[in-house]
Design a protein around this motif. Structure first.
Motif, PDB file in Angstrom:
ATOM      1  N   LEU A 116      10.958   1.117  -0.797  1.00 34.71           N
ATOM      2  CA  LEU A 116       9.665   0.490  -0.538  1.00 34.71           C
ATOM      3  C   LEU A 116       9.710  -1.011  -0.789  1.00 34.71           C
ATOM      4  O   LEU A 116      10.433  -1.488  -1.657  1.00 34.71           O
ATOM      5  N   GLU A 131      -3.829   4.816   0.070  1.00 29.77           N
ATOM      6  CA  GLU A 131      -3.092   5.025   1.309  1.00 29.77           C
ATOM      7  C   GLU A 131      -1.676   5.536   1.091  1.00 29.77           C
ATOM      8  O   GLU A 131      -1.161   6.290   1.897  1.00 29.77           O
ATOM      9  N   HIS A 132      -1.014   5.092   0.007  1.00 29.40           N
ATOM     10  CA  HIS A 132       0.423   5.326  -0.129  1.00 29.40           C
ATOM     11  C   HIS A 132       0.871   6.168  -1.318  1.00 29.40           C
ATOM     12  O   HIS A 132       2.028   6.570  -1.354  1.00 29.40           O
ATOM     13  N   ILE A 165       3.573   2.881  -4.941  1.00 29.06           N
ATOM     14  CA  ILE A 165       3.639   1.492  -4.468  1.00 29.06           C
ATOM     15  C   ILE A 165       4.414   0.614  -5.440  1.00 29.06           C
ATOM     16  O   ILE A 165       4.643   0.989  -6.590  1.00 29.06           O
TER      17      ILE A 165
END
Length: 129
Positions: A43, A68-69, A72
């Motif tokens: 990432l 959303e992820h 992170i």
């Protein structure tokens, strides 16, 4: 604590004896942490902490990105000396789980609200035993 420009509320300051990564939602064991670190390796940082420090807008942005992820990275371009304290603040305000602070990059995890959208839950539960 040093004299810094960063904005940390007194209630969020963690005692030196208390590990700063224990302030999140859940405590991870070593195997769970390794799993999330492995998945975070590819990432790119989605949030950058710059000269303004950790602002309410950045907290809101981190919160949106976590929605959303799930997993992170947050990069500290500034305030590198205060990154542990700022990591605690970010973790507490976003109700996320601290995974690791590698160099100037913070890795955070928060499960998705919808159960069917959770990418890591089954593996984390398996490794919790």
């Amino acid at each position: 604590m040093t004299n810094c420009k960063c904005k940390i509320e007194k209630s969020l300051v963690v005692k030196k004896s208390q590990k700063f990564y224990n302030s999140g939602m859940t405590e991870l064991n070593a195997k769970q942490r390794k799993l999330l670190e492995k998945n975070a390796q590819s990432l790119n940082p989605l949030v950058l902490i710059g000269g303004a420090g950790v602002t309410e807008n950045q907290i809101a942005q981190i919160d949106r990105v976590l929605n959303e992820h799930e997993l992170i990275k947050v990069k500290f371009n500034e305030f590198k000396d205060e990154k542990k304290e700022l990591s605690t603040e970010i973790t507490q305000k976003t109700l996320s789980t601290f995974v690791r602070l590698l160099g100037n990059v913070l890795i955070l995890y928060r499960p998705a609200k919808e159960i069917e959208e959770r990418k890591f839950e089954k593996d984390l539960e398996r490794l919790a035993k």
